[in-house]
Scaffold this motif. Sequence first.
Motif, PDB file in Angstrom:
ATOM      1  N   ASP A   9     -53.475  58.594  32.313  1.00 15.82           N
ATOM      2  CA  ASP A   9     -53.807  59.721  31.462  1.00 15.82           C
ATOM      3  C   ASP A   9     -52.479  60.337  31.002  1.00 15.82           C
ATOM      4  O   ASP A   9     -51.435  60.096  31.615  1.00 15.82           O
ATOM      5  CB  ASP A   9     -54.640  60.728  32.255  1.00 15.82           C
ATOM      6  CG  ASP A   9     -54.949  61.989  31.480  1.00 15.82           C
ATOM      7  OD1 ASP A   9     -55.325  61.899  30.301  1.00 15.82           O
ATOM      8  OD2 ASP A   9     -54.798  63.078  32.062  1.00 15.82           O
ATOM      9  N   SER A 113     -55.734  58.564  26.474  1.00 14.96           N
ATOM     10  CA  SER A 113     -55.789  60.023  26.465  1.00 14.96           C
ATOM     11  C   SER A 113     -56.886  60.526  25.549  1.00 14.96           C
ATOM     12  O   SER A 113     -57.267  59.861  24.581  1.00 14.96           O
ATOM     13  CB  SER A 113     -54.433  60.584  25.995  1.00 14.96           C
ATOM     14  OG  SER A 113     -54.496  61.980  25.795  1.00 14.96           O
ATOM     15  N   LYS A 158     -63.350  56.653  27.546  1.00 14.16           N
ATOM     16  CA  LYS A 158     -62.110  56.009  27.987  1.00 14.16           C
ATOM     17  C   LYS A 158     -62.397  54.634  28.574  1.00 14.16           C
ATOM     18  O   LYS A 158     -61.672  53.672  28.308  1.00 14.16           O
ATOM     19  CB  LYS A 158     -61.384  56.873  29.021  1.00 14.16           C
ATOM     20  CG  LYS A 158     -60.644  58.064  28.439  1.00 14.16           C
ATOM     21  CD  LYS A 158     -59.701  58.672  29.462  1.00 14.16           C
ATOM     22  CE  LYS A 158     -58.892  59.806  28.855  1.00 14.16           C
ATOM     23  NZ  LYS A 158     -57.904  60.371  29.802  1.00 14.16           N
ATOM     24  N   THR A 180     -54.568  60.078  37.035  1.00 11.96           N
ATOM     25  CA  THR A 180     -55.107  61.198  36.269  1.00 11.96           C
ATOM     26  C   THR A 180     -55.078  62.496  37.068  1.00 11.96           C
ATOM     27  O   THR A 180     -54.878  62.489  38.286  1.00 11.96           O
ATOM     28  CB  THR A 180     -56.552  60.917  35.820  1.00 11.96           C
ATOM     29  OG1 THR A 180     -56.984  61.962  34.935  1.00 11.96           O
ATOM     30  CG2 THR A 180     -57.501  60.866  37.017  1.00 11.96           C
ATOM     31  N   ASP A 185     -61.980  62.623  33.744  1.00 12.03           N
ATOM     32  CA  ASP A 185     -61.663  61.207  33.901  1.00 12.03           C
ATOM     33  C   ASP A 185     -62.380  60.566  35.084  1.00 12.03           C
ATOM     34  O   ASP A 185     -62.061  59.433  35.459  1.00 12.03           O
ATOM     35  CB  ASP A 185     -60.151  61.018  34.068  1.00 12.03           C
ATOM     36  CG  ASP A 185     -59.405  61.186  32.760  1.00 12.03           C
ATOM     37  OD1 ASP A 185     -60.016  60.996  31.701  1.00 12.03           O
ATOM     38  OD2 ASP A 185     -58.200  61.513  32.808  1.00 12.03           O
TER      39      ASP A 185
END
Length: 232
Positions: A9, A113, A158, A180, A185
């Motif tokens: 991330d 991201s 993601k 992260t 996430d």
Amino acid sequence: MTKNLVVFDLDETLLNGDSMTLWHQFLVDKGFVTPPDFLALDTQFMAAYADGSLDLDAYLAFSLSPLKNMLAEEVNALAARFAKDALMPLIFPEAIVTLAQYKDEGVALAIVSASPSFLVKPVAKALGVETAMGIDLVLNNGKYQPQPEGVPSFREGKVLRLTQWIGGLDHDFERISFYTDSINDLPMCLFADDVHIINPCNKLFKKAGEYQWPVHKWGDAQSLSLSPQHPT
């Protein structure tokens, strides 16, 4: 052919700060923003992001509003300068060392991201990370629109973006590691084989305890360690 992939991330993980918040402050400082409550609204959106309740469409409309009259190439040039001058000095020292060791080991690296691609890609390039995914924006008449182009790299998106990219390669990876700080996430954390939690929010800290994911403190002067923190 590398067997392992390490995914990072960007905001509050590699970067000691949030790129979008810093970008918005930059736009205010440079006179691109006229509403007096712009930064206050940004704070509200960031609070929603932190607790996992962010409305992405509303946030994109807010964020892109100062740039609606600019061509995409102008935004890209402005963002590249901003990334170099404002974001690169905020990369955690531990992140730089960890990236360097992974490069020495020949591990494949990626940054994924939820910030727009025009911010993510110049940072990744400066860090020497070839694969970078951010939220791609629709282009209309050469200008960015506040709508994602394809799947936005946000929450479950993601995972989908990453798997789409891997599916286009001529090989797979034996192990995928992920770094992260954010509860947003969690889908990527559950997808990855190895998870490393960096300066987590409270919700992710609790999940780290539940799943026994290692938690690292980066950027703290009292415990600064430049030894790479990655799976052995």
